[in-house]
Scaffold this active site. Structure first.
Site, mmCIF file in Angstrom:
data_model
loop_
_atom_site.group_PDB
_atom_site.id
_atom_site.type_symbol
_atom_site.label_atom_id
_atom_site.label_comp_id
_atom_site.label_asym_id
_atom_site.label_seq_id
_atom_site.Cartn_x
_atom_site.Cartn_y
_atom_site.Cartn_z
ATOM 1 N N THR A 1 64.151 11.142 78.414
ATOM 2 C CA THR A 1 63.569 11.275 79.751
ATOM 3 C C THR A 1 62.490 10.217 79.869
ATOM 4 O OG1 THR A 1 64.029 13.628 79.885
ATOM 5 C CG2 THR A 1 62.311 12.781 81.326
ATOM 6 N N LYS B 1 66.429 13.705 86.631
ATOM 7 C CA LYS B 1 65.724 14.477 85.605
ATOM 8 C C LYS B 1 64.303 14.791 86.067
ATOM 9 C CE LYS B 1 64.777 16.557 81.737
ATOM 10 N NZ LYS B 1 64.783 16.100 80.374
ATOM 11 N N LYS C 1 54.128 14.002 79.589
ATOM 12 C CA LYS C 1 54.725 12.666 79.753
ATOM 13 C C LYS C 1 55.663 12.637 80.966
ATOM 14 C CE LYS C 1 58.443 11.913 77.546
ATOM 15 N NZ LYS C 1 59.924 11.910 77.700
#
Lengths: 289, 289
Positions: free
Chosen positions: B97, B172, B240
């Site tokens: 990701t 995502k 993140k």
């Protein structure tokens, strides 16, 4: 056994609930602010009465499900309301999503007259009410709850006792608080999908069944993508629930920044004229998406 | 048909993914920062190589799944990285990701060398990786995506093509944005339940299957109530993802107050020392609950 049941409030939810009680063969005595809304129930055999007070003379158990805490307050505490005219051993069941404090006040006032009041808010929406699959969250006297179970089972399939008066309301607020976050995440996710040039229906295909999945994503996201902002659950009622939850959290000395943000966003939405839309209209706040 | 496949990254997710490729009978060439983490794969027949560059000489398709965008950056762009050593017609598939911008840069750099790079982040967690039931969200060249489908089907069961390079990453991020809201709602709901004196397990019984229901409520709330804050998904990785999503939303001129709030709350959580906990540790922020 045929019971004498009173009923107040024939909105979307109340109408279906009252119909189930009628269908089970009980005598249903009915009062509601707008008699016209009760007409089909009266046609099915419900008996009209002219005030909450009058209900107390004909009914042993009275269900109420109205809009706002102030409506509950007046139905219960007005001169012509339920509380001043209670007979001993009567049972009052408020299914309105309302404040835990008010639920406690009602329960205490009922006890003073040798009667009992439960708070029993529901979730499951119009569909759950229609199909008698509501989740019913009950607070108040536990033996009375148990005695009432056969009636509650006519209305829902997930019936849980949560503790003393007000506990049903507290649990319903937990339900609403969980939804606030999910709605924000859902609307921001779809807005991001559109803005980044994705096909939102493909995004749903990727994310709806995984860790991002939720009832809202499965049921409300498709409505948003279909430009359907009609109310399953009204923005204005959701705001009422969040206001009660925020006030209650503050009283409990619990900081809830997510709930506060949701309340602000929905208040903006209502101020923009969307109070009568469904809660999925939150999506409209996210700009020119 | 037996293929020569390269693989970088044998964390929790990567390990299972690599194992599936091996199990299907492909030649698997492996590089990872910590060779020790790859030992059981090497024992099952994977072939060790000493650098990403070396992988390009033995593999026709290379999968990468590492931690942070800076890891992706160095694996792809360092002197000893993949991009400088690409052979024509090779296919790179980044399952990390990571940022949509970086995915586009990688795809453009691959094209310059007559190769192709797809972005294909996944959701489904360690369980989905282990059981090959991942959701795989793919961006990049569509014919290459179609050609790669037999390999992807070894790894997941919900494989969706989302558009040009970066689109898999965008999707995502939609997934992660939806989760941010749900996590806040979930933790505030449970905190409210505790503060108001309810039994949280009874609350879950009332709310988990209705309109407040979500994957998180069903899977993470029980862990919270069990005081289990071990990582399914690390707080530091979620941060993140949120940082990438927030930066990307800003670049798209989309305001996401819910995402921003979630990022702030999770940063507070990490600052308090919980970065290596699972995302359900957000609950710890809600005071003395």
């Amino acid at each position: 056994m045929k019971q004498n049941i009173g009923f107040i409030g024939t909105g979307v939810m109340g109408h279906s609930i009252a119909q189930h009680l009628l269908n089970a063969g009980h005598n249903l005595h009915l009062y509601t602010r707008t008699r016209q809304k009760a007409q089909s129930l009266l046609d099915s055999g419900a008996i009209w009465v002219d005030s909450p007070a009058a209900l107390t003379q004909t009914s042993d158990v009275i269900f109420t499900i109205v809009g706002f805490p102030q409506d509950v307050e007046s139905i219960y505490f007005n001169t012509n309301g339920l509380i001043p005219h209670l007979r001993p051993n009567m049972v009052l069941v408020d299914m309105t999503t309302s404040s835990p404090d008010l639920a406690r006040r009602i329960a205490a006032a009922a006890v003073e007259q040798q009667a009992i009041a439960l708070d029993a808010p529901v979730s499951g929406g119009d569909k759950g009410a229609r199909e008698a699959t509501l989740s019913i969250m009950v607070g108040g006297d536990e033996p009375t709850f148990k005695r009432l179970l056969p009636l509650l089972r006519l209305l829902g399939c997930n019936i849980v006792y949560h503790g003393p008066a007000g506990s049903g309301q507290h649990c319903k607020l937990c339900n609403q608080i969980a939804i606030t976050g999910t709605m924000i995440g859902l609307c921001e996710s779809l807005a991001y999908a559109r803005k980044s040039g994705l096909e939102p229906n493909h995004v749903l295909q990727s994310i709806a069944s995984g860790a991002a999945g939720s009832w809202s994503l499965s049921n409300l996201a498709p409505r948003i993508l279909n430009n359907d902002f009609s109310p399953g659950f009204f923005v204005k009622h959701f705001i009422k629930d969040m206001e009660i939850a925020a006030a209650s959290a503050t009283a409990l000395n619990l900081d809830t920044p997510g709930l506060k943000l949701a309340l602000e966003l929905y208040q903006q939405l209502a101020a923009a004229g969307y109070g009568d839309n469904g809660t999925q209209a939150l999506y409209k706040l996210y700009g020119d998406v």
